[in-house]
Design a protein around this motif. Sequence first.
Motif, PDB file in Angstrom:
ATOM      1  N   THR A 145      32.467   8.498 -41.511  1.00 21.00           N
ATOM      2  CA  THR A 145      32.174   9.740 -40.788  1.00 21.00           C
ATOM      3  C   THR A 145      30.897  10.438 -41.252  1.00 21.00           C
ATOM      4  N   SER A 149      27.316  10.792 -39.126  1.00 21.89           N
ATOM      5  CA  SER A 149      26.772  12.116 -38.860  1.00 21.89           C
ATOM      6  C   SER A 149      25.307  12.232 -39.271  1.00 21.89           C
ATOM      7  N   TYR A 160      28.897  16.899 -38.134  1.00 19.06           N
ATOM      8  CA  TYR A 160      29.984  16.565 -39.068  1.00 19.06           C
ATOM      9  C   TYR A 160      31.112  17.585 -38.970  1.00 19.06           C
ATOM     10  N   PHE A 163      33.059  17.057 -35.800  1.00 22.89           N
ATOM     11  CA  PHE A 163      33.978  15.925 -35.908  1.00 22.89           C
ATOM     12  C   PHE A 163      35.262  16.340 -36.620  1.00 22.89           C
ATOM     13  N   LEU A 164      35.124  17.050 -37.745  1.00 22.60           N
ATOM     14  CA  LEU A 164      36.289  17.473 -38.517  1.00 22.60           C
ATOM     15  C   LEU A 164      37.154  18.452 -37.727  1.00 22.60           C
ATOM     16  N   CYS A 166      37.389  18.650 -34.447  1.00 22.75           N
ATOM     17  CA  CYS A 166      38.063  17.907 -33.376  1.00 22.75           C
ATOM     18  C   CYS A 166      39.234  17.103 -33.921  1.00 22.75           C
ATOM     19  N   ALA A 167      39.062  16.506 -35.106  1.00 24.92           N
ATOM     20  CA  ALA A 167      40.158  15.765 -35.731  1.00 24.92           C
ATOM     21  C   ALA A 167      41.316  16.701 -36.068  1.00 24.92           C
ATOM     22  N   TRP A 213      32.275   9.367 -30.107  1.00 27.46           N
ATOM     23  CA  TRP A 213      32.565   9.736 -31.495  1.00 27.46           C
ATOM     24  C   TRP A 213      33.576  10.882 -31.556  1.00 27.46           C
ATOM     25  N   ILE A 214      33.393  11.862 -30.660  1.00 29.21           N
ATOM     26  CA  ILE A 214      34.300  13.009 -30.613  1.00 29.21           C
ATOM     27  C   ILE A 214      35.686  12.579 -30.122  1.00 29.21           C
ATOM     28  N   ALA A 217      37.481  11.103 -32.939  1.00 30.62           N
ATOM     29  CA  ALA A 217      37.984  12.150 -33.844  1.00 30.62           C
ATOM     30  C   ALA A 217      39.270  12.770 -33.309  1.00 30.62           C
ATOM     31  N   TYR A 220      42.109  10.245 -33.445  1.00 29.63           N
ATOM     32  CA  TYR A 220      42.463  10.011 -34.846  1.00 29.63           C
ATOM     33  C   TYR A 220      43.399  11.106 -35.365  1.00 29.63           C
ATOM     34  N   TYR A 278      33.475   0.978 -36.995  1.00 23.63           N
ATOM     35  CA  TYR A 278      34.644   1.349 -36.202  1.00 23.63           C
ATOM     36  C   TYR A 278      35.287   0.123 -35.555  1.00 23.63           C
TER      37      TYR A 278
END
Length: 301
Positions: A145, A149, A160, A163-164, A166-167, A213-214, A217, A220, A278
Motif C-alpha cells: 500500500t 501510494s 495513502y 486508501f486507509l 476507504c479500507a 485501487w480504491i 481498499a 479489503y 496484487y
Amino acid sequence: PQIWLLILITFILNLMLALNYPAAKSIVPEVINGNYLQKFNALSNTFFGLANIIAPVIGGVLLAINGIDFSEFILINAASYFIALFFNLLITYQPTPSVKNHQSESFLISTISGFKYVLEHKKLLLYMTSTGIFNFVCAGFLLTTPYISSHYFSKITSSYSLFLICAAVGGLVGGLWLTVQKQKISSNRIFAEQICYGIILILGSLKFSIYSWIIIALVYGLIQSRFFGSMITFIQEETDISFLGRIFGLTFLFFDGIQPVGSFIFGFFVSTWGSWTYSVLGSLTLSLFGLIYFFNRKTFE
C-alpha cells in the motif's frame, strides 16, 4: 536519549495486547448467549474498526493543543487503560466451576494440551490455518500500500490516507452487514468470500488505476471484517469453554507470528513487482482459500 523507555513502553503495550486478546475472546461465551455470538463479534469488530478511524483523529487533536506535550499525551493514554479496567470490573458473569481436586497446569503443559486439543479437532485446525494464511497475505498487502501510494499516485498527496479511510469504511460496512444478517453464516461462505477477493485483486491489477485501487481498499476492509468476525465465532462455538483461553492464545500466536514471515518475504519483491504484487497476492488467496474451501466442503459439510 530515551529510546529504551519507548522500547519498554512498546514491549509492555504488545504484551498487554497478547494477554488481552485470548482473555477477551474466551470470556465472551460465558457472558453472551450462543445465539448472539455472531452479532456480538461482528459489533465488536465494527467498534474496533471505528476506533481505528477515530483514535488517530483524537490523538492528532490532543497533540495540536498547545498546553499538551508528548509526556502529557502519554499520561492521557495511560488513563485510558484505567478507564478500560473500570469497565472490565463492571462485567458480571458466572465462570465455569473448576473440577474438584484439579491441579493447575504449568505453562508448558497447558500449551501442549492446547496443541493436542487442536489436533483432535480438525475444524479448529482449519480455522487457525485460514487465519494464518490470511495474515500472511495481509502482510504483503500492507507492505504494498505505501509503495503504491508513493510510486504510482505521488501527485495525489492524500492517496495513502484515502486508501486507509476507504479500507476502514469497508470494514464498518462489513461489520454492520454481519451484524444485521439474520441467517447464521457458514465457514464455506467466508472462504468463498476470500476466493472472490482474490479474483478482485487479480482483476484490479490487470487494469490498475486510482479507481481500481480504491475498490481494492473498500473490498479489503469489508472482507477482512467479515472474516475475523466470523472466525472468532467459529472458534468459540467449536471449543470447550475450559480450553478457550489456550486455543485463542494459540490462534493469536499462529495469526500474529506469521505476519513477520510474510513481511520478510514480500519485502524483497514489492519494489520489483509494483502493482503486479496484487496479482500475486490475489493468486495466493484464490489458490489457498480454494483448497480450504473444497477441503472444508468435502470433509465437514
